[in-house]
Design an enzyme around this catalytic site. Structure first.
Site, PDB file in Angstrom:
ATOM      1  N   ASP A 158       0.855  -1.193   0.000  1.00  0.00           N
ATOM      2  CA  ASP A 158       0.000   0.000   0.000  1.00  0.00           C
ATOM      3  C   ASP A 158       0.889   1.240   0.000  1.00  0.00           C
ATOM      4  O   ASP A 158       1.610   1.499   0.969  1.00  0.00           O
ATOM      5  CB  ASP A 158      -0.895  -0.024   1.240  1.00  0.00           C
ATOM      6  CG  ASP A 158      -2.012   1.012   1.167  1.00  0.00           C
ATOM      7  OD1 ASP A 158      -2.100   1.723   0.150  1.00  0.00           O
ATOM      8  OD2 ASP A 158      -2.793   1.097   2.136  1.00  0.00           O
ATOM      9  N   ASP A 180      -2.751   2.601  -6.308  1.00  0.00           N
ATOM     10  CA  ASP A 180      -1.630   2.657  -5.365  1.00  0.00           C
ATOM     11  C   ASP A 180      -1.567   1.476  -4.397  1.00  0.00           C
ATOM     12  O   ASP A 180      -0.891   1.551  -3.369  1.00  0.00           O
ATOM     13  CB  ASP A 180      -1.693   3.955  -4.558  1.00  0.00           C
ATOM     14  CG  ASP A 180      -2.956   4.062  -3.705  1.00  0.00           C
ATOM     15  OD1 ASP A 180      -3.892   3.264  -3.923  1.00  0.00           O
ATOM     16  OD2 ASP A 180      -2.999   4.937  -2.819  1.00  0.00           O
ATOM     17  N   GLU A 181      -2.229   0.374  -4.715  1.00  0.00           N
ATOM     18  CA  GLU A 181      -2.144  -0.784  -3.826  1.00  0.00           C
ATOM     19  C   GLU A 181      -2.395  -2.072  -4.590  1.00  0.00           C
ATOM     20  O   GLU A 181      -3.097  -2.086  -5.610  1.00  0.00           O
ATOM     21  CB  GLU A 181      -3.139  -0.679  -2.663  1.00  0.00           C
ATOM     22  CG  GLU A 181      -4.582  -0.641  -3.095  1.00  0.00           C
ATOM     23  CD  GLU A 181      -5.551  -0.659  -1.923  1.00  0.00           C
ATOM     24  OE1 GLU A 181      -5.362  -1.494  -1.018  1.00  0.00           O
ATOM     25  OE2 GLU A 181      -6.481   0.158  -1.929  1.00  0.00           O
TER      26      GLU A 181
END
Length: 411
Positions: free
Chosen positions: A14, A110-111
């Site tokens: 993350d 973003d993860e």
């Protein structure tokens, strides 16, 4: 952490304050300063999309109005979103993760998850440190990583220490590290679900883990049983690299520069949003069977409305027409703060069977000769040799709005 003899090893990576971190990687002078990414930077009613931890320390939060953020933090540096820049950084991040395993599943810009069960290298904790260091050194991007035997626990673990945390969460540690947390902090439990759970005395994740299954099902349907399983550390979902190609909706929304009741302005916003959604649908060669709109009023009350269309659509004017009809049917001339349009129940163009009716038969019949020729050529030389229409250079989306779909990860 030793590699388990049986069971899986799942990492959840993350990125920390991703948009702000990307901006800092391009401009090192921003490091260590309170930075926020916001729409309508020059306008009083801009909304914070994300912010650095230095800004968070001053009380700045995501979705906070820009004027309020500046009041809390007068020295706040505010930049407009640069989605193409974030897209490139995201692709580089996932490319790095795939150097360790092909089993990488992006879940947002973003993860993502990694399955290292079959990885023959160092221990999982060592690999996590290497990945975190490489993302920091090579891409200048910080991250937190959760390590666990399944996706749910890995996700919960990555949230336990930010920024730059690495957390291992084992099933035998649930009562110590997971169960004491408020149920609202559990992944998969939104604000409204938490409120419903509290009405039957479920305030912590432990309460949920020990709750009556039938009572949960009555309250939340099948999701109640699923959440009880998660609270007990049960999650059999695989890490699926192909999930990036599965999408059920495409939508954009935008916060207006000022609250307005002006019909021309609202029509203009709806048309721009329809254009944005249409462009992205064309990139994927899909059509929408349902159009969904979001309306947020000046008092922050938000409503959603949708309409099923007779035949799947993707053209700008078609999307705009349905969205406009929905909006003006349910708008009572209150000041509007935000509008959004989403195409839902998507179908591949090749699978979209148009239902002929009295109104479309004549125009469809005119196309029959050329369609017959195309079909015969494709039968002889290949199914994709000729398609109706020419697919030209990909059109970039110039319109305002925010999208959190996974299409930024597809070339």
């Amino acid at each position: 952490m030793e590699r388990p003899a049986n069971g899986r090893v799942i990492l959840h990576v993350d990125m920390n304050s991703f948009y702000a971190s990307v901006e800092m990687s391009y401009d090192p002078a921003l490091k260590g300063k309170p930075l926020a990414i916001a729409g309508n930077v020059e306008e009083r009613r801009g909304i914070i999309v994300t912010c650095s931890y230095e800004a968070r320390a001053k009380g700045v939060k995501t979705t906070m109005p820009l004027w309020q953020a500046r009041k809390l933090c007068p020295e706040l540096i505010v930049k407009k979103p640069n989605f193409e820049r974030y897209r490139k950084a995201s692709i580089a991040m996932f490319d790095l993760l795939r150097e360790y395993t092909e089993l990488v599943e992006p879940v947002s810009i973003d993860e993502g998850y990694m399955d290292l069960t079959q990885y023959a290298g160092p221990k999982p904790l060592e690999i996590a440190h290497v990945i975190q260091e490489r993302l920091s050194d090579e891409l200048l991007l910080p991250c937190s990583i959760g390590i666990a035997p399944n996706k749910f626990l890995a996700k919960m673990a990555s949230n336990m220490k930010k920024p730059l945390g690495i957390t291992v969460l084992r099933k035998r540690e649930l009562s110590e590290h997971l169960w004491p947390l408020p149920v609202a902090q559990m992944h998969g439990v939104g604000e409204k679900t938490a409120e419903k759970l509290e009405t039957i005395g479920i305030n912590t994740i432990q309460d949920l883990a020990k709750a009556d299954r039938i009572q949960l099902k009555q309250l939340l349907g099948i999701n109640g049983e699923r959440l009880k399983q998660r609270a007990n550390g049960v999650d059999n979902r695989e890490v699926d690299p192909d999930s990036i190609y599965e999408f059920k909706s495409i939508g954009n929304s935008t916060t207006l520069s000022k609250d307005t009741t002006n019909e021309d302005e609202l029509n203009n916003v709806l048309r721009k949003l329809a254009h944005s959604v249409s462009v992205r649908m064309k990139r994927k060669d899909v059509l929408a069977s349902k159009i969904f709109i979001t309306i947020r009023f000046a008092n922050l009350k938000t409503i959603t409305r949708s309409k099923k269309v007779a035949n799947p659509i993707g053209d700008v004017e078609e999307i705009f027409s349905v969205a406009r009809q929905l909006f003006f049917t349910h708008w009572k001339e209150e000041p509007i703060r935000l509008l959004g349009i989403t195409g839902q129940d998507l179908v591949e163009k090749g699978d979209a069977v148009k239902q002929l009716d009295l109104f479309s038969f004549e125009s469809d019949a005119k196309d029959e000769p050329i369609l017959t020729v195309i079909e015969k050529i494709n039968e002889k030389y290949g199914d994709q040799l000729i398609k109706r229409g020419i697919k030209g250079k990909r059109e970039e989306d110039p319109s305002p709005g925010t999208s959190f779909n996974k299409d930024f990860l597809r070339e």
